[in-house]
Design a protein around this motif. Structure first.
Motif, short mmCIF file in Angstrom:
data_model
loop_
_atom_site.label_atom_id
_atom_site.label_comp_id
_atom_site.label_asym_id
_atom_site.label_seq_id
_atom_site.Cartn_x
_atom_site.Cartn_y
_atom_site.Cartn_z
N CYS A 96 116.44 80.13 40.71
CA CYS A 96 116.80 81.36 41.41
C CYS A 96 118.01 81.08 42.30
N TYR A 107 107.16 72.46 31.06
CA TYR A 107 106.45 72.32 32.33
C TYR A 107 105.02 71.95 32.00
N ARG A 134 113.04 71.73 30.24
CA ARG A 134 112.64 73.08 29.83
C ARG A 134 111.13 73.24 29.81
N PHE A 161 110.78 76.81 41.84
CA PHE A 161 112.08 77.09 41.23
C PHE A 161 113.13 76.08 41.71
N GLY A 205 115.28 74.48 33.62
CA GLY A 205 114.04 75.21 33.81
C GLY A 205 114.30 76.47 34.60
N ASP A 206 113.24 77.07 35.11
CA ASP A 206 113.39 78.31 35.88
C ASP A 206 114.12 78.05 37.19
#
Length: 253
Positions: free
Chosen positions: A133, A249, A247, A159, A130-131
């Motif tokens: 950072c 949400y 992936r 994140f 998934g997202d």
């Protein structure tokens, strides 16, 4: 000017994670510049001059590389992992921006490498599905207050967070402060991984939770990964679970 600079990512350590492009360029350069432990990974050969230096002189290294290139040398500036992630690509361009006008005309090429975050994720399964950072915990070049603000923003955005430069002899406290903050922002059950020296003989992966994690496990060879609320484990017969951040949400999460 006939010189050139290649900023080269060596990957996390093992030779099979060095890209073919980087391998080919390392055979062409006349001068190699980098932190001692990185240039030590390159075998000496006739025609190659190696310039090793300490870890905290990135701009000095960059200026030296630019000066050599101006004199006609083909220079390789090496970083572990990917040179564009908290590494020498930025240092070289910072030197260019603040240096003599002639440096802007130099031929400079950045060659990507396998990052520590990618290597750690591959060992764990799919924590970056998934997202996500990446945040450096080093406050040598930015204030700690800014790091805290970014940790809060990453948690607010849910994140997955990859923590680079988590601890060193000069900065032993920051990783403890980061975990203390994150424990107020995310559930204690959040998966956490300490991935140290991935791909090297002393590799060590510790998979735990935010509530039970020992921040003291981290050093400068460690990539720390903090899961999102959707990150979870998939049990396996050998007792080594996969880590997955889906992936998708779902609404309301």
């Amino acid at each position: 000017m006939t010189g050139k600079i290649f900023v080269i990512g060596l990957g996390p350590g093992p030779a099979h994670w060095l890209t073919p492009e980087a391998s080919a360029v390392l055979e062409q350069v006349t001068d190699l510049i980098g932190y001692f432990s990185y240039v030590d990974r390159i075998a000496p050969r006739p025609g190659l001059t190696i310039h090793g230096s300490d870890n905290r002189v990135e701009l000095d290294r960059s200026r030296h590389a630019l000066e050599l290139a101006c004199s006609g040398k083909i220079v390789g500036v090496v970083s572990g992992g990917d040179p564009g992630v908290f590494a020498m690509a930025a240092a070289v361009l910072e030197a260019v921006e603040n240096g003599p006008e002639e440096w802007r005309g130099l031929d400079i090429e950045v060659l990507p490498g396998v990052s520590a975050m990618q290597a750690a994720a591959a060992r764990l399964g799919a924590p970056l599905g998934g997202d996500f950072c990446a945040i450096s915990l080093s406050d040598n070049l930015k204030p700690w207050e800014l790091i805290e603000r970014r940790l809060k923003a990453a948690s607010d955005g849910d994140f997955v967070v990859a923590l680079y430069n988590p601890a060193s002899k000069a900065r032993p406290k920051q990783i403890f402060d980061a975990f203390a903050l994150l424990r107020t922002l995310r559930p204690a059950s959040t998966p956490v991984a300490f991935a140290r020296a991935v791909g090297r003989p002393d590799e060590r992966i510790v998979l735990t939770t935010l509530g039970e994690a020992d921040p003291g496990l981290a050093d400068m060879s460690t990539l720390v990964m903090i899961g999102a609320t959707t990150t979870h484990l998939i049990a396996r017969p050998d007792g080594r679970p996969f880590v997955l951040t889906p992936r998708f949400y779902e609404a309301g999460q």
